[in-house]
Each structure stands twice: as structure tokens, then as C-alpha cells.
Motif scaffolding. Structure first.
Motif, short mmCIF file in Angstrom:
data_model
loop_
_atom_site.label_atom_id
_atom_site.label_comp_id
_atom_site.label_asym_id
_atom_site.label_seq_id
_atom_site.Cartn_x
_atom_site.Cartn_y
_atom_site.Cartn_z
N ASP A 206 42.47 -36.42 -6.75
CA ASP A 206 42.48 -36.39 -5.14
C ASP A 206 43.72 -36.90 -4.70
N ALA A 207 43.95 -38.02 -5.27
CA ALA A 207 45.02 -38.90 -4.61
C ALA A 207 46.57 -38.08 -4.74
N PHE A 208 46.73 -37.49 -6.18
CA PHE A 208 47.92 -37.15 -6.47
C PHE A 208 47.64 -35.46 -6.96
N PRO A 209 47.44 -34.55 -5.94
CA PRO A 209 47.09 -33.05 -6.30
C PRO A 209 48.06 -32.42 -7.26
N HIS A 210 49.42 -32.87 -7.01
CA HIS A 210 50.57 -32.03 -7.54
C HIS A 210 51.00 -32.68 -9.09
N ASN A 211 50.57 -34.11 -9.08
CA ASN A 211 51.23 -34.90 -10.25
C ASN A 211 50.29 -35.81 -10.79
N HIS A 212 49.17 -35.54 -10.94
CA HIS A 212 47.81 -36.50 -11.20
C HIS A 212 48.05 -36.61 -12.65
N ASP A 213 47.44 -37.89 -13.00
CA ASP A 213 46.93 -38.40 -14.42
C ASP A 213 45.39 -37.98 -14.35
N GLU A 214 45.17 -38.05 -15.96
CA GLU A 214 43.79 -37.68 -16.36
C GLU A 214 43.76 -37.99 -17.78
N ILE A 215 42.48 -38.72 -18.15
CA ILE A 215 41.88 -38.96 -19.46
C ILE A 215 40.59 -38.64 -19.48
N ASP A 216 40.33 -37.33 -20.49
CA ASP A 216 39.01 -36.78 -20.55
C ASP A 216 38.23 -36.99 -21.69
N ILE A 217 37.27 -37.02 -21.70
CA ILE A 217 35.90 -36.82 -22.73
C ILE A 217 35.05 -35.57 -22.25
N GLU A 218 35.44 -34.35 -22.85
CA GLU A 218 34.58 -33.16 -22.48
C GLU A 218 33.51 -32.76 -23.57
N LEU A 219 32.48 -32.68 -23.21
CA LEU A 219 31.41 -32.23 -24.25
C LEU A 219 31.12 -30.84 -23.86
N LEU A 220 31.49 -30.07 -24.91
CA LEU A 220 31.24 -28.37 -24.64
C LEU A 220 29.97 -27.73 -25.46
N GLY A 221 29.31 -27.25 -24.73
CA GLY A 221 28.21 -26.53 -25.12
C GLY A 221 28.59 -25.30 -26.07
N HIS A 222 27.57 -24.74 -26.99
CA HIS A 222 28.16 -23.85 -27.89
C HIS A 222 27.09 -22.88 -28.16
N ASP A 223 27.53 -21.76 -28.76
CA ASP A 223 26.58 -20.70 -28.96
C ASP A 223 25.38 -20.70 -29.93
N LYS A 224 25.41 -21.91 -30.53
CA LYS A 224 24.56 -22.31 -31.44
C LYS A 224 23.67 -23.43 -30.97
N ARG A 225 22.32 -23.43 -31.33
CA ARG A 225 21.65 -24.22 -30.48
C ARG A 225 22.09 -25.68 -30.98
N ASN A 226 22.15 -26.43 -29.82
CA ASN A 226 22.40 -28.15 -30.18
C ASN A 226 23.50 -28.51 -30.76
N ASP A 227 24.56 -27.34 -30.93
CA ASP A 227 25.89 -27.62 -31.56
C ASP A 227 26.92 -27.90 -30.74
N TRP A 228 27.08 -28.99 -30.02
CA TRP A 228 28.05 -29.29 -29.17
C TRP A 228 29.11 -29.84 -29.97
N ILE A 229 30.59 -29.81 -29.18
CA ILE A 229 31.79 -30.31 -29.60
C ILE A 229 32.32 -31.44 -28.60
N VAL A 230 33.32 -32.24 -29.11
CA VAL A 230 33.80 -33.02 -28.12
C VAL A 230 35.33 -32.72 -28.06
N GLN A 231 35.81 -32.51 -26.82
CA GLN A 231 37.11 -32.33 -26.65
C GLN A 231 37.82 -33.47 -25.82
N THR A 232 38.83 -34.20 -26.44
CA THR A 232 39.61 -35.05 -25.87
C THR A 232 40.84 -34.48 -25.10
N ASN A 233 41.53 -35.01 -23.87
CA ASN A 233 42.27 -34.66 -23.27
C ASN A 233 43.17 -35.74 -22.67
#
Length: 315
Positions: free
Chosen positions: A116-143
Motif C-alpha cells: 500500500d505504501a510502495f506500490p511499485h517497489n514493495h517488500d513482502e514476506i509470505d506464508i501462504e497455505l494452499l488448498g488442494h484437490d484432495k480432501r484436507n491435503d493443504w500445502i505451505v508456500q513461502t515467499n
């Protein structure tokens, strides 16, 4: 006839073997190594005091006197929280219980950003939990990325060693001037070191903390092959045991480590400059090695089709 029956039997046996192999590949309930739990070192923040509603307000509920929040995704909207303060380094954690059932395309995220403060050169540290096509089989993506956009991301993906829909599990980020560490139930799964050789790729500007759930149909599950199926909506995620211990940035002046140390919460440990947080302990190194050997299935450093020349930190 006997030969035909034998072939039929072998075919059925082969099918069962393949099915068993497929199931077992998604059944990774390992016993994790023992580590000193960093989440026991910092105070919990009341969710309704540390965060405000950023979008999808009607899909957000504060429970247990504000110590817990549920966020929902339905056909009308996802939902999200944003910290009331910006932080310049620190330890940030949430205990998260993920939605049950078929969750393809659903994204639950706990992350830091200053887009929001730096729309063209921002920083980010992510933990994203991604759903799956199998029941309850989530994965974690870091970025992690700095001075850029999602196209400059440095993703790594991991299987979880537990069912994240049965109870709350801790997902944490340690970010200081020395390194960024991603932790799941206090097990480090990834360390990104700050190097003077390539300082521009390391997040360095104050960021807000976000907790969100949203529709990632276009990319989240097998590159968008399986979109969100709203037949199973609403998808509800629960956040509790939030921890925000770091340098609160003063918007009227440039934040520095020396000025921010004074703003760290009343804890005996200092995640910004404390000796316990400058480098991983031997116990943490061994635990991270376990997680990366058994659970990591994608790293940008191994993605030759994506990068003609690998990023410098991969060498």
C-alpha cells in the motif's frame, strides 16, 4: 482361462498398489524433531486490538473476547485483517486452523507487506497455505521479495506433516537484519540470509502484518487447474495466539534498528538484535534439515525452466 485370471488378478493388484502409493504420498504424518518453541517466548496479542478489518468485514468474526478471529470465503468475498501498526523487523506468529473439506483454489495467508505504501517497489514476506484437490491435503508456500513484485518472488513449497484442519498449528516469521526464517510449529522450514553481496533483494522497509483468506483459483492449485468449488462454501479459517513482537515503525521518522529496539514488547527476548535470533541454533539447523529433506517439494533455486540464470543467492 487360468492365465487370463492370473493376468486379471495382477491387474487388480497393480491398481490397488498404485492407489495405495497415491494415498501414501499424501499421508505425511511424521513425528517432527523437538525444538525450543519460540512461540512460548512472546506475548499474545488480542486479535481485535492488534488488527483491524481490511476487507470482507461481514465475513469476519471476533470470538473469545477478541482473542480469536474467524475469516470466511464465500461467493461474495474473501476476508482479511491488517495490523494496526507497521513493523520494522520482529517475530510474527499466528495459530491457524484451516477449513475442512475440499479446498482447491482456497488461499489462507499470514504475511508481511508494504504494497500500500510502495506500490511499485514493495517488500513482502509470505506464508501462504494452499488448498488442494484432495480432501484436507493443504500445502505451505513461502515467499520473499524486496523492491519488486510477485514476478520477482522466491517461492519454496512444503508438504505438512499433520492435518492442519483438525486443530490450530503455529505459522511464524522471524525477520531481522540478519535473516528471515519461516517456521511451522516452531520447526524452521526455510532460512533466507541477508547478504551484503545482494542487499537489494532483502526486505528492508516497514511492513504491516496481514491475515487473509481469498480465492486463488487462477494459480493456487496445480497452476489453476482446480478452481474453488463454492458448493463447499463458506470456507472458514480460524486465527488465534497472534504474536507481534518487533519494532513498531513511527510514520513520522525513518525507522532504524537502534530506534526500534525501544518499541519491542516487554519480553526477555529481542527478536531484532538478540543473540538467540542472529543465527539458528544447532537444534534448529537439524530440524530445518529434516523438514527440507522430507517435506520440501519445490524450490525456485531448482527451477531451471523459470530461470535461465539462477538468482545469485542460489549458488
Amino acid at each position: 482361462m487360468a492365465v487370463w485370471r492370473q493376468k486379471q488378478f495382477l491387474s487388480v493388484l497393480l491398481i490397488f498398489f498404485c492407489l495405495a502409493l497415491r494415498v501414501s504420498s499424501h499421508d505425511r504424518h511424521y513425528t517432527a524433531p523437538s525444538v525450543t518453541p519460540l512461540t512460548d517466548s512472546f506475548p499474545h496479542v488480542q486479535v481485535d486490538r492488534g488488527f483491524s478489518k481490511s476487507f470482507g468485514a461481514s465475513n469476519i468474526q471476533f470470538l473469545s473476547n477478541g482473542s480469536m478471529a474467524t475469516l470466511a470465503l464465500d461467493k461474495t468475498s474473501g476476508s482479511g485483517l491488517v495490523s494496526r501498526s507497521r513493523y520494522y523487523y520482529g517475530f510474527f506468529s499466528a495459530a491457524i486452523k484451516l477449513p475442512t473439506g475440499l479446498s482447491s483454489g482456497v488461499v489462507v495467508a499470514f504475511y508481511l507487506s508494504n504494497a500500500d505504501a510502495f506500490p511499485h517497489n514493495h517488500d513482502e514476506i509470505d506464508i501462504e497455505l494452499l488448498g488442494h484437490d484432495k480432501r484436507n491435503d493443504w500445502i505451505v508456500q513461502t515467499n520473499i521479495y524486496a523492491n519488486g513484485s510477485v514476478s520477482t518472488g522466491r517461492e519454496e513449497k512444503f508438504y505438512l506433516w499433520f492435518d492442519p484442519t483438525e486443530q490450530h498449528h503455529h505459522y511464524s516469521i522471524l525477520w531481522n537484519n540478519y535473516h528471515t526464517v519461516f517456521l511451522v510449529d516452531n520447526i524452521p522450514v526455510r532460512e533466507f540470509t541477508h547478504s551484503n553481496k545482494y542487499p537489494s533483494i532483502y526486505p528492508s522497509k516497514p511492513m504491516s502484518v496481514h491475515a487473509t483468506i481469498w480465492d486463488g483459483s487462477e494459480w493456487a492449485t496445480h497452476g489453476g487447474k482446480y478452481p474453488v468449488n463454492y458448493k463447499y462454501a463458506p470456507f472458514v479459517v480460524s486465527f488465534t495466539n497472534m504474536e507481534l513482537s518487533g519494532c513498531i515503525s513511527n510514520p513520522t521518522e525513518l525507522a532504524t534498528v537502534s530506534s526500534c529496539v525501544k518499541a519491542i514488547s516487554s519480553s526477555l527476548l529481542d527478536p531484532v538484535n538478540g543473540p538467540e535470533f542472529i543465527k539458528l541454533s544447532q537444534q534448529q539447523i537439524e530440524a530445518m534439515d529434516w523438514a527440507r529433506r522430507k517435506l520440501m517439494f519445490y524450490s525456485y533455486c531448482n527451477d531451471r525452466p523459470r530461470f535461465k540464470v539462477l538468482p545469485p543467492e542460489c549458488h
